[in-house]
Motif scaffolding. Structure first.
Motif, PDB file in Angstrom:
ATOM      1  N   SER A 196       0.941  -1.114   0.063  1.00 33.18           N
ATOM      2  CA  SER A 196      -0.090   0.053  -0.063  1.00 33.18           C
ATOM      3  C   SER A 196       0.839   1.216   0.013  1.00 33.18           C
ATOM      4  CB  SER A 196      -0.784  -0.017   1.392  1.00 33.18           C
ATOM      5  OG  SER A 196      -1.489   0.983   1.659  1.00 33.18           O
ATOM      6  N   THR A 197       2.136   1.121   0.792  1.00 33.25           N
ATOM      7  CA  THR A 197       2.850   2.287   0.743  1.00 33.25           C
ATOM      8  C   THR A 197       3.511   2.539  -0.426  1.00 33.25           C
ATOM      9  OG1 THR A 197       3.391   1.655   3.358  1.00 33.25           O
ATOM     10  CG2 THR A 197       5.072   3.209   2.109  1.00 33.25           C
ATOM     11  N   CYS A 198       4.090   1.513  -1.254  1.00 35.38           N
ATOM     12  CA  CYS A 198       4.662   1.605  -2.359  1.00 35.38           C
ATOM     13  C   CYS A 198       3.705   1.990  -3.463  1.00 35.38           C
ATOM     14  CB  CYS A 198       5.172   0.258  -2.766  1.00 35.38           C
ATOM     15  SG  CYS A 198       6.636  -0.248  -1.656  1.00 35.38           S
ATOM     16  N   VAL A 199       2.526   1.507  -3.576  1.00 38.06           N
ATOM     17  CA  VAL A 199       1.456   2.027  -4.486  1.00 38.06           C
ATOM     18  C   VAL A 199       1.224   3.610  -4.342  1.00 38.06           C
ATOM     19  CG1 VAL A 199      -0.878   2.091  -5.241  1.00 38.06           C
ATOM     20  CG2 VAL A 199       0.357  -0.018  -4.946  1.00 38.06           C
ATOM     21  N   ASN A 217       1.147   0.260 -10.908  1.00 43.00           N
ATOM     22  CA  ASN A 217       1.432  -1.137 -10.219  1.00 43.00           C
ATOM     23  C   ASN A 217       2.971  -1.621 -10.538  1.00 43.00           C
ATOM     24  OD1 ASN A 217       0.772  -3.525  -8.809  1.00 43.00           O
ATOM     25  ND2 ASN A 217      -0.144  -4.330 -10.840  1.00 43.00           N
ATOM     26  N   ARG A 218       3.309  -1.266 -11.908  1.00 47.37           N
ATOM     27  CA  ARG A 218       4.498  -1.760 -11.890  1.00 47.37           C
ATOM     28  C   ARG A 218       5.595  -1.186 -11.343  1.00 47.37           C
ATOM     29  NH1 ARG A 218       4.822  -2.306 -18.846  1.00 47.37           N
ATOM     30  NH2 ARG A 218       3.233  -4.092 -18.711  1.00 47.37           N
ATOM     31  N   TRP A 219       5.500   0.066 -11.134  1.00 50.74           N
ATOM     32  CA  TRP A 219       6.753   0.936 -10.074  1.00 50.74           C
ATOM     33  C   TRP A 219       6.519   0.458  -8.544  1.00 50.74           C
ATOM     34  CZ3 TRP A 219      10.829   2.308 -11.605  1.00 50.74           C
ATOM     35  CH2 TRP A 219      11.244   2.610 -13.218  1.00 50.74           C
ATOM     36  N   ALA A 220       5.112   0.281  -8.413  1.00 47.56           N
ATOM     37  CA  ALA A 220       4.819  -0.320  -6.893  1.00 47.56           C
ATOM     38  C   ALA A 220       5.660  -1.544  -6.689  1.00 47.56           C
ATOM     39  CB  ALA A 220       3.333  -0.435  -6.708  1.00 47.56           C
ATOM     40  N   ALA A 241      -3.582  -3.499  -4.132  1.00 42.64           N
ATOM     41  CA  ALA A 241      -3.292  -2.177  -3.484  1.00 42.64           C
ATOM     42  C   ALA A 241      -3.607  -0.980  -4.639  1.00 42.64           C
ATOM     43  CB  ALA A 241      -2.080  -1.976  -3.068  1.00 42.64           C
ATOM     44  N   SER A 242      -3.124  -1.376  -5.870  1.00 46.30           N
ATOM     45  CA  SER A 242      -3.359  -0.559  -7.030  1.00 46.30           C
ATOM     46  C   SER A 242      -4.764  -0.502  -7.463  1.00 46.30           C
ATOM     47  CB  SER A 242      -2.457  -1.053  -8.417  1.00 46.30           C
ATOM     48  OG  SER A 242      -1.151  -0.911  -7.811  1.00 46.30           O
ATOM     49  N   GLY A 243      -5.193  -1.544  -7.757  1.00 43.64           N
ATOM     50  CA  GLY A 243      -6.548  -1.725  -8.561  1.00 43.64           C
ATOM     51  C   GLY A 243      -7.712  -1.881  -7.620  1.00 43.64           C
TER      52      GLY A 243
END
Ligand SMILES: Nc1ncnc2c1ncn2[C@@H]1O[C@H](COP(=O)(O)OP(=O)(O)OP(=O)(O)O)[C@@H](O)[C@H]1O
Ligand SMILES: C[C@@](O)(CCO)CC(=O)[O-]
Length: 635
Positions: free
Chosen positions: A334-337, A370-373, A392-394
């Motif tokens: 969630s943080t990375c997204v 999502n890819r960068w997360a 977390a993205s979608g």
């Protein structure tokens, strides 16, 4: 006693899509990478307890501890005061629709990102006959950051031999107003079936929960050449000088990645180039605490250096989360997204979510985030499957499978949830996903045949659950159907136990729920502590709407769980994914003209989970409903 519910308040779970294979496709069990941060359990536990205390410390203006810290961004210069006032006015004007900053949007590409793919986005014909180009118009979050960006671009001198572009002290940039603060938010997740097996090419079924992370991005005066992280949940506060970061390494032609690239592995040379800038992070913190902080800082820095440029606007990134850390609920993803979405928005690589957005356009934007997360997750986990960041993205629910790590995963969105009453309990035994994933990889090395069969069996469980739930006549109020699904839940837990990823506290929890005879329990997420879900048994055999065990049984169970120090969570299943609040202004019943501007101080001062939710929650507000100012990419 509390349940996971759908956003509509119904207790439901997914209608699944096409069948998925069970082939043993890939052994993705590389040893843990040196930069991955196994998080010692006892320390994460401490962080959870101390969340509010840490926020208080932040409020008290605790000074940064690292040697490279620069001036505190919260100490305004006269220039800052003017810029901040302008930013607030812009934010309120935008929120109240009295300003059109969109015309600023024409400048693109000054961040060093390749823009040609974005230029290919189709113009959209609206019903009123107007046409918008998605990347730059609509409710376009990327626009406002541009003004600060352009100013920086103009004044940047030639690079020095080490690739840095020093800013002469006291240089005053152009007079463009500060970009208003904005926020992004992303949910945590529960894995219903298939954790760990998913790392080894099998399918997993997972759904977003309503616990979320919130990231506030505040742009500073251009005279400040700094980027600051304020992550009070993990006691992290650090400032880097933008001009001395290793841009030359990250932006060399052989290394530079485009914002839409699929990056499936970290570049060891870039990780190395980042190291000197990480060693100063929390250098006087105890080692275990430092590992947690370094993991989060590394994820941010790698993404910032990949997606930003030396001309990126000076900013403070303030993160607060309502997701317990290291509990198996996808806090890191969630943080990375949030970080990925914020940086992509600032880089003008995303059209903000807007009304009438075409489904495929929303999907494309989410894929980019999502890819960068996932890259951020590589830095925190070492070897993630990508299911957590995908949910977390979608948002909503997915059936996820990554058979080949060099290709995008297959993700079937599970649009419709049959009713499914779940109980979510946290043992409060913190753990490290990286360590649990490494355990399974080790078992595959030492006992390949046995471990292989266990993973295959988990795959069969997920496959059976999918087939059952997807069947047209599945009814979660039907005892036989629920019993069958419940047995699969229990089988999945047994198999995870065999892989060695349970924990005595999880077994204690399971024992208490079994004693109460209210349903079927499995750990969720990485295990080794963290959370478990229980599929609740209906009290009646009829298809009545009363599908829960009696209140007295629950009451007794709740008392026993709490006596063990376990925490029961209220959340809903299958909500939205990443969302944007641009500008960071909410109605909040505020008397302020145009609404309440969310600034760093207010955000840091919010008391605990409830405080964060009531101040900025995507659901919360006065009436407790969805806050309309938050926008989501909805494919
Ligand atoms: N609120 C937060 N603020 C800053 N960093 C965070 C936060 N939440 C998580 N992190 C980062 O993520 C790491 C926790 O990741 P970990 O994978 O161990 O747990 P999780 O994501 O909660 O569980 P799982 O992967 O099983 O769902 C922390 O060490 C920290 O670096
Ligand atoms: C344990 C695991 O399967 C789920 C963690 O939430 C790891 C992953 O998929 O990356």
């Amino acid at each position: 006693m509390l349940f996971l519910r759908t956003p509509l308040g119904e207790e439901r779970i997914f209608a699944l899509q096409p069948p998925f294979g069970g082939a043993w496709n890939r052994m993705h069990a590389e040893p843990e990478q040196p930069w991955a941060s196994p998080v010692p359990a006892q320390n994460l536990g401490k962080f959870r307890k101390d969340k509010d205390r840490v926020a208080q410390k932040e409020r008290d203006g605790r000074q940064q501890r690292d040697g490279t810290s620069l001036s505190q961004p919260s100490t305004p210069t006269p220039d800052d005061a003017t810029d901040a006032a302008t930013a607030k006015i812009s934010a309120v004007m935008m929120a109240s629709g009295t300003s059109d900053l969109r015309s600023n949007a024409a400048t693109v590409g000054s961040n060093g990102l390749e823009m040609e793919e974005e230029m290919k986005l189709p113009d959209r014909q609206h019903s009123n006959g107007t046409v918008t180009t998605p990347a730059y118009r609509g409710n376009d979050m990327s626009v406002e950051a541009n003004s600060a960006h352009k100013g920086a671009d103009h004044d940047v001198p030639e690079t020095t031999p080490n690739g840095a572009r020093p800013q002469p002290p006291g240089t005053r940039k152009g007079s463009s107003p500060l970009a208003p603060a904005f926020m992004v938010s992303a949910p945590g997740k529960v894995i219903v079936f298939g954790e760990h097996a998913v790392v080894h090419g099998k399918a997993a079924m997972a759904a977003a929960i309503s616990l979320r992370s919130y990231l506030l991005v505040t742009t500073l005066s251009k005279s400040q050449r700094t980027v600051t992280l304020r992550f009070p949940d993990i006691s992290l506060s650090h400032t880097w000088n933008i001009d001395i970061l290793p841009w030359a390494a990250f932006h060399s032609p052989s290394k530079k990645r485009k914002y839409y690239d699929l990056v499936t592995a970290l570049d060891p040379e870039l990780v190395e180039a980042m190291q000197p800038h990480l060693t100063a992070v929390s250098s006087d913190a105890p080692p275990a605490e430092q590992k947690i902080q370094h993991a989060a800082a590394a994820a941010f820095l790698y993404l910032f250096l990949s997606l930003g440029s030396q001309q990126s606007p000076p900013c403070v990134y303030t993160l607060r989360s309502t997701i317990p850390i290291g509990a198996g609920l996808g806090s890191s993803a969630s943080t990375c997204v949030c970080i990925s979405a914020a940086l992509l928005l600032q880089s003008h690589a995303l059209a903000g979510p807007h009304q009438d957005q075409l489904s495929e356009e929303a999907e494309k934007q989410l894929e980019r985030i999502n890819r960068w997360a996932f890259v951020g997750e590589l830095l925190i986990h070492g070897n993630p499957s990508g299911v957590d960041n995908t949910v977390a993205s979608g948002g909503k629910a997915v059936l996820f499978k990554r058979a080949d790590y060099n290709k995008p995963p297959s993700v079937a969105r599970l649009g419709d949830f049959p009713e499914l009453p779940l109980l979510l309990v946290d043992t409060r035994q913190a753990k490290s996903t990286a360590a649990e994933v490494a355990k399974v990889a080790h078992l595959r090395t030492t006992h390949p045949a046995v471990a292989g069969h266990i993973l295959d069996a988990i795959d069969k469980v997920t496959e059976s659950a999918h087939a059952l739930i997807a069947s047209a006549d599945f009814d979660s109020n039907n005892l036989a159907a629920l019993q069958h699904l419940g047995e699969l839940v229990a089988l999945n837990h047994g198999l995870l136990f065999s892989l060695g990823v349970s924990h005595p506290k999880l077994e204690k929890l399971r024992g208490l729920v079994d004693d109460a005879d209210v349903g079927w329990t499995k750990l969720t997420g990485a295990g080794g502590g963290g959370c478990a879900i229980t599929l609740l048994r209906p009290t009646t055999t009829s298809s009545s709407s009363s599908s829960s065990p009696s209140p007295s049984k629950f009451q007794t169970l709740q008392t026993r769980l709490e006596a063990e120090g376990f925490e029961i969570y209220t959340t809903t299943l299958g909500g939205d994914g990443v969302g944007v609040l641009m500008p960071a202004v909410l109605t909040n019943g505020s008397a302020e003209v145009g609404g309440e501007v969310i600034d760093q101080d207010k955000f840091l001062r919010a008391e605990g989970r409830e405080g964060v939710e009531s101040l900025v929650g995507v659901v919360g507000g006065g009436a407790g409903g969805e806050r309309g100012e938050w926008r989501f990419w909805r494919p």
